[in-house]
Design an enzyme around this catalytic site. Structure first.
Site, PDB file in Angstrom:
ATOM      1  N   HIS A 178       0.851  -1.185   0.000  1.00 56.89           N
ATOM      2  CA  HIS A 178       0.000   0.000   0.000  1.00 56.89           C
ATOM      3  C   HIS A 178       0.892   1.242   0.000  1.00 56.89           C
ATOM      4  O   HIS A 178       1.881   1.285   0.739  1.00 56.89           O
ATOM      5  CB  HIS A 178      -0.908  -0.007   1.236  1.00 56.89           C
ATOM      6  N   ALA A 203      10.404   3.274  -3.838  1.00 56.41           N
ATOM      7  CA  ALA A 203      10.563   2.568  -2.551  1.00 56.41           C
ATOM      8  C   ALA A 203       9.829   1.223  -2.593  1.00 56.41           C
ATOM      9  O   ALA A 203      10.337   0.208  -2.106  1.00 56.41           O
ATOM     10  CB  ALA A 203      10.040   3.434  -1.416  1.00 56.41           C
ATOM     11  N   ASP A 228      -6.528  -2.918   3.814  1.00 52.63           N
ATOM     12  CA  ASP A 228      -5.256  -2.354   4.309  1.00 52.63           C
ATOM     13  C   ASP A 228      -5.094  -2.504   5.830  1.00 52.63           C
ATOM     14  O   ASP A 228      -4.649  -1.569   6.509  1.00 52.63           O
ATOM     15  CB  ASP A 228      -5.153  -0.845   3.949  1.00 52.63           C
TER      16      ASP A 228
HETATM   17  C1  GAR Z   1       0.949   0.695  -6.307  1.00 51.86           C
HETATM   18  O1  GAR Z   1       1.498   1.956  -6.027  1.00 51.86           O
HETATM   19  C2  GAR Z   1       0.377   0.076  -5.046  1.00 51.86           C
HETATM   20  O2  GAR Z   1       1.063   0.460  -3.895  1.00 51.86           O
HETATM   21  C3  GAR Z   1      -1.009   0.634  -5.015  1.00 51.86           C
HETATM   22  O3  GAR Z   1      -1.433   0.686  -6.338  1.00 51.86           O
HETATM   23  C4  GAR Z   1      -0.288   0.832  -7.196  1.00 51.86           C
HETATM   24  C5  GAR Z   1      -0.372  -0.261  -8.230  1.00 51.86           C
HETATM   25  O4  GAR Z   1       0.315   0.094  -9.378  1.00 51.86           O
HETATM   26  N1  GAR Z   1      -1.860  -0.185  -4.219  1.00 51.86           N
HETATM   27  C6  GAR Z   1      -2.860   0.283  -3.487  1.00 51.86           C
HETATM   28  O5  GAR Z   1      -3.179   1.452  -3.487  1.00 51.86           O
HETATM   29  C7  GAR Z   1      -3.570  -0.761  -2.652  1.00 51.86           C
HETATM   30  N2  GAR Z   1      -4.468  -0.145  -1.709  1.00 51.86           N
HETATM   31  P1  GAR Z   1       0.356  -0.942 -10.597  1.00 51.86           P
HETATM   32  O6  GAR Z   1      -1.078  -1.257 -10.999  1.00 51.86           O
HETATM   33  O7  GAR Z   1       1.084  -0.209 -11.662  1.00 51.86           O
HETATM   34  O8  GAR Z   1       1.102  -2.152 -10.126  1.00 51.86           O
END
Ligand code: GAR
Length: 228
Positions: free
Chosen positions: A118, A187, A159
């Protein structure tokens, strides 16, 4: 496959990936595996949306995929049963959420075997409605000087499960959602593979809300934890 059947260390660890969107988290895991930096195999990619770019990334990497739409199921229980039965066919050791936005009911056999990343320091800026860029928008609106990312085990609330690792990231003067998201995602690209490697080593011991890191099972982690 029940958790007590897992024989640690898992080498390579078999990963099932759940996603809903762009798939940059999946891309990073695949790149780390290819580069020999993560001893893992992505055995299945499951999506809550048929148009998720992550599905194309999986297909290009030769990983089998499946899709399950929440609206086709009357309850979260029925939906979750179907998701887990699709993923289980590929016998993952660990399921990792990679930008997956649907709530799941975690079956007891998968307790502490589903991880999520998250983009904030939980318990700040998390829960229903907080995902992706919305999190960074809220951090900037609040005027925080510090944010970060959190890897946690998934329970039946958004979460909320026990925290595995966190990494702090500064909010800088003049940041936009895009610049802040890029810094947090950099990160995330370090933290998620580390959490997966710790799981594979059998180095994560969960007691209530505490995830203890058994450095005796992963001696290589001491130096890395200093930098997270
Ligand atoms: C990531 O930044 C992850 O931390 C976040 O969504 C993005 C996914 O990116 N997750 C959340 O917000 C979960 N609550 P992606 O689709 O490019 O992998």
């Amino acid at each position: 496959m029940m958790s007590q059947e897992l024989q640690f260390p898992l080498s390579p660890i078999r990963l099932g990936v759940l996603l809903s969107g762009r798939g940059s988290t999946l891309e990073n895991l695949l790149a780390r595996i290819r580069a020999g930096q993560l001893d893992a195999q992505v055995v299945h990619v499951h999506s809550s949306r048929p148009d998720a770019r992550g599905l194309q990334i999986a297909a290009q990497a030769g990983v089998p995929t499946s899709v399950c739409l929440r609206r086709e199921f009357a309850s979260v229980e029925q939906f979750s049963q179907q998701v887990f039965s699709l993923v289980e066919q590929h016998q993952p050791h660990l399921i990792v959420m990679a930008g997956y936005v649907k709530l799941l009911r975690i079956p007891p056999r998968w307790e502490n075997r589903v991880m999520n990343i998250h983009p904030s320091l939980i318990p700040a800026f998390c829960g229903k409605g907080y995902y992706g860029h919305r999190v960074h928008e809220a951090v900037l609106r609040y005027g925080c000087k510090l944010t970060g990312c959190t890897v946690h085990f998934v329970d039946n609330q958004y979460d909320h499960g026990p925290i595995v690792l966190q990494r702090a990231v500064p909010v800088l003067e003049g940041d936009t959602v895009e610049t802040l998201a890029a810094r947090v995602q950099a990160a995330e690209r370090e933290l998620y593979p580390l959490a997966i490697a710790l799981f594979a080593a059998g180095a994560l011991e969960v007691q209530g809300r505490w995830v203890h890191i058994r450095q005796d099972r992963a001696p290589w982690v001491a130096q890395l934890l200093d930098s997270v």
